[in-house]
Design a protein around this motif. Structure first.
Motif, PDB file in Angstrom:
ATOM      1  N   GLY A   1      -1.417   2.062   9.608  1.00 32.88           N
ATOM      2  CA  GLY A   1      -1.430   0.254   9.652  1.00 32.88           C
ATOM      3  C   GLY A   1      -0.901  -0.898   9.128  1.00 32.88           C
ATOM      4  N   HIS A   2       0.345  -1.300  10.105  1.00 36.94           N
ATOM      5  CA  HIS A   2       0.969  -2.456   8.786  1.00 36.94           C
ATOM      6  C   HIS A   2       0.971  -3.639  10.114  1.00 36.94           C
ATOM      7  N   LEU A   3       1.524  -4.249   9.420  1.00 40.09           N
ATOM      8  CA  LEU A   3       2.327  -6.099  10.094  1.00 40.09           C
ATOM      9  C   LEU A   3       3.533  -5.965  10.349  1.00 40.09           C
ATOM     10  N   PRO A   4       3.793  -6.298  12.313  1.00 36.81           N
ATOM     11  CA  PRO A   4       5.138  -5.583  12.737  1.00 36.81           C
ATOM     12  C   PRO A   4       5.841  -6.824  11.440  1.00 36.81           C
ATOM     13  N   GLY A   5       7.243  -6.081  11.537  1.00 35.92           N
ATOM     14  CA  GLY A   5       8.252  -6.920  10.370  1.00 35.92           C
ATOM     15  C   GLY A   5       7.958  -6.583   8.721  1.00 35.92           C
ATOM     16  N   ALA A   6       6.666  -6.582   9.034  1.00 30.46           N
ATOM     17  CA  ALA A   6       6.410  -5.903   6.950  1.00 30.46           C
ATOM     18  C   ALA A   6       7.522  -5.618   6.410  1.00 30.46           C
ATOM     19  N   VAL A   7       8.039  -5.043   5.034  1.00 32.87           N
ATOM     20  CA  VAL A   7       8.939  -4.712   4.569  1.00 32.87           C
ATOM     21  C   VAL A   7       7.316  -3.956   3.632  1.00 32.87           C
ATOM     22  N   HIS A   8       7.632  -2.051   3.833  1.00 30.23           N
ATOM     23  CA  HIS A   8       6.836  -1.655   3.023  1.00 30.23           C
ATOM     24  C   HIS A   8       7.648  -1.612   1.663  1.00 30.23           C
ATOM     25  N   LEU A   9       6.731  -1.530   0.650  1.00 28.24           N
ATOM     26  CA  LEU A   9       7.077  -2.008  -1.048  1.00 28.24           C
ATOM     27  C   LEU A   9       5.640  -2.124  -1.430  1.00 28.24           C
ATOM     28  N   PRO A  10       5.573  -0.769  -2.187  1.00 26.60           N
ATOM     29  CA  PRO A  10       4.260   0.079  -2.641  1.00 26.60           C
ATOM     30  C   PRO A  10       4.384  -0.251  -3.835  1.00 26.60           C
ATOM     31  N   THR A  11       2.826  -1.759  -4.538  1.00 28.88           N
ATOM     32  CA  THR A  11       2.508  -2.057  -5.907  1.00 28.88           C
ATOM     33  C   THR A  11       4.162  -1.327  -7.173  1.00 28.88           C
TER      34      THR A  11
ATOM     35  N   ARG B   1       0.948  -0.544   0.014  1.00 28.19           N
ATOM     36  CA  ARG B   1       0.158   0.746   0.513  1.00 28.19           C
ATOM     37  C   ARG B   1       0.644   1.402  -0.120  1.00 28.19           C
ATOM     38  N   SER B   2       0.614   2.753   0.030  1.00 24.22           N
ATOM     39  CA  SER B   2       0.690   3.471  -0.553  1.00 24.22           C
ATOM     40  C   SER B   2       1.601   3.931   1.131  1.00 24.22           C
ATOM     41  N   THR B   3       2.136   5.214   1.397  1.00 28.11           N
ATOM     42  CA  THR B   3       2.570   5.998   2.268  1.00 28.11           C
ATOM     43  C   THR B   3       2.052   6.084   4.212  1.00 28.11           C
ATOM     44  N   GLU B   4       0.960   7.169   3.080  1.00 22.50           N
ATOM     45  CA  GLU B   4      -0.086   6.837   3.821  1.00 22.50           C
ATOM     46  C   GLU B   4      -1.215   5.629   4.662  1.00 22.50           C
ATOM     47  N   SER B   5      -1.442   4.471   3.546  1.00 21.65           N
ATOM     48  CA  SER B   5      -2.450   3.621   4.566  1.00 21.65           C
ATOM     49  C   SER B   5      -0.921   2.612   5.372  1.00 21.65           C
ATOM     50  N   TRP B   6       0.376   2.863   4.534  1.00 19.37           N
ATOM     51  CA  TRP B   6       1.417   2.064   5.872  1.00 19.37           C
ATOM     52  C   TRP B   6       1.084   2.102   7.281  1.00 19.37           C
ATOM     53  N   ASP B   7       1.839   4.188   6.998  1.00 19.30           N
ATOM     54  CA  ASP B   7       1.249   4.722   8.449  1.00 19.30           C
ATOM     55  C   ASP B   7       0.384   4.792   8.849  1.00 19.30           C
TER      56      ASP B   7
ATOM     57  N   THR C   1       2.124   1.351  14.441  1.00 19.46           N
ATOM     58  CA  THR C   1       1.418   2.348  12.857  1.00 19.46           C
ATOM     59  C   THR C   1       2.378   3.607  13.799  1.00 19.46           C
ATOM     60  N   TRP C   2       2.126   4.499  12.738  1.00 14.29           N
ATOM     61  CA  TRP C   2       3.720   5.834  13.291  1.00 14.29           C
ATOM     62  C   TRP C   2       3.843   5.952  14.549  1.00 14.29           C
ATOM     63  N   ARG C   3       2.749   5.352  15.443  1.00 10.46           N
ATOM     64  CA  ARG C   3       2.709   5.871  17.366  1.00 10.46           C
ATOM     65  C   ARG C   3       3.108   4.883  18.108  1.00 10.46           C
ATOM     66  N   GLY C   4       3.268   3.742  16.984  1.00 14.77           N
ATOM     67  CA  GLY C   4       3.689   2.617  17.876  1.00 14.77           C
ATOM     68  C   GLY C   4       2.553   1.298  17.948  1.00 14.77           C
ATOM     69  N   ARG C   5       2.816   0.403  18.772  1.00 16.16           N
ATOM     70  CA  ARG C   5       2.059  -0.446  18.494  1.00 16.16           C
ATOM     71  C   ARG C   5       0.455  -0.440  19.088  1.00 16.16           C
ATOM     72  N   ASP C   6      -0.623  -1.463  18.335  1.00 17.71           N
ATOM     73  CA  ASP C   6      -1.518  -1.378  18.424  1.00 17.71           C
ATOM     74  C   ASP C   6      -2.246  -2.503  18.651  1.00 17.71           C
ATOM     75  N   ARG C   7      -3.240  -2.596  18.921  1.00 14.42           N
ATOM     76  CA  ARG C   7      -4.301  -4.426  19.251  1.00 14.42           C
ATOM     77  C   ARG C   7      -5.539  -3.883  19.343  1.00 14.42           C
ATOM     78  N   ARG C   8      -6.835  -4.267  18.585  1.00 14.71           N
ATOM     79  CA  ARG C   8      -8.094  -4.234  18.786  1.00 14.71           C
ATOM     80  C   ARG C   8      -8.525  -5.895  18.906  1.00 14.71           C
ATOM     81  N   ALA C   9      -9.158  -5.804  19.687  1.00 13.45           N
ATOM     82  CA  ALA C   9     -10.008  -6.860  19.786  1.00 13.45           C
ATOM     83  C   ALA C   9     -11.066  -7.735  18.919  1.00 13.45           C
ATOM     84  N   PRO C  10     -10.408  -8.370  18.968  1.00  9.33           N
ATOM     85  CA  PRO C  10     -10.873  -9.306  18.079  1.00  9.33           C
ATOM     86  C   PRO C  10     -11.990  -9.707  17.668  1.00  9.33           C
ATOM     87  N   ASP C  11     -12.619  -9.365  16.606  1.00  6.17           N
ATOM     88  CA  ASP C  11     -14.282  -9.028  15.495  1.00  6.17           C
ATOM     89  C   ASP C  11     -14.673 -10.790  15.742  1.00  6.17           C
ATOM     90  N   PRO C  12     -15.876 -11.067  16.023  1.00  6.11           N
ATOM     91  CA  PRO C  12     -16.566 -12.205  16.440  1.00  6.11           C
ATOM     92  C   PRO C  12     -17.175 -13.069  14.957  1.00  6.11           C
TER      93      PRO C  12
END
Length: 157
Positions: A63-73, A55-61, A135-146
């Motif tokens: 939120g993204h998977l920890p350890g992922a490599v950012h490489l827009p298509t 995804r784009s840099t704005e999308s990456w910022d 995210t650009w602010r640090g790590r986060d997690r949301r409750a699982p969607d049932p």
């Protein structure tokens, strides 16, 4: 039974078992799901693949998977060789099931000679299943969607 009254599911007959097996085997060669990617990454050590956020840099910022490599298509042809080892399989992802950016990135990488799979569900399902993200602010997690993740334990897939 006439076409107009045929069961819409069986209007076209299911494939023969051998054809179905070949199709589903091939599908698994091209796709990984969010839970399997998360389990492989959580196991510790080298998972044997690298995750690429296409995804784009704005999308990456956002939120993204920890350890992922950012490489827009759009940058795959010019930057893949600097960011990725061709000997290591790649798992691509984008926003979610309604976006084909991960498919386009996977195609671009395959055309460059990389072994590649697409992560079904993308970032949306990663978050919806309750996995940690950055995210650009640090790590986060949301409750699982049932509706997308088992409330208690493994889904048994």
């Amino acid at each position: 039974m006439t076409l107009s009254t045929a069961n819409p599911v069986l209007r076209v007959a299911p494939a023969a078992p051998a054809e179905a097996a070949a199709h589903f085997r091939a599908s698994l060669a091209f796709h990984a799901d969010v839970s399997d990617v998360a389990a492989a990454l959580a196991a510790g050590g080298d998972p044997g693949f690298v995750v690429v956020d296409s995804r784009s840099t704005e999308s990456w910022d956002q939120g993204h998977l920890p350890g992922a490599v950012h490489l827009p298509t759009a940058l795959v042809p010019e930057q893949a060789a600097q960011l990725l080892d061709q000997a290591v399989p790649v798992v691509t992802y984008c926003w979610g099931p309604g976006c084909n950016g991960a498919t386009r990135a996977a195609l671009a990488l395959a055309e460059l000679g990389y072994q590649v799979k697409e992560m079904l569900g993308g970032f949306e399902y990663w978050v919806r299943e309750g996995f940690e993200f950055e995210t650009w602010r640090g790590r986060d997690r949301r409750a699982p969607d049932p509706l997308t993740a088992p409330v208690a334990g493994d889904c048994g897939c």
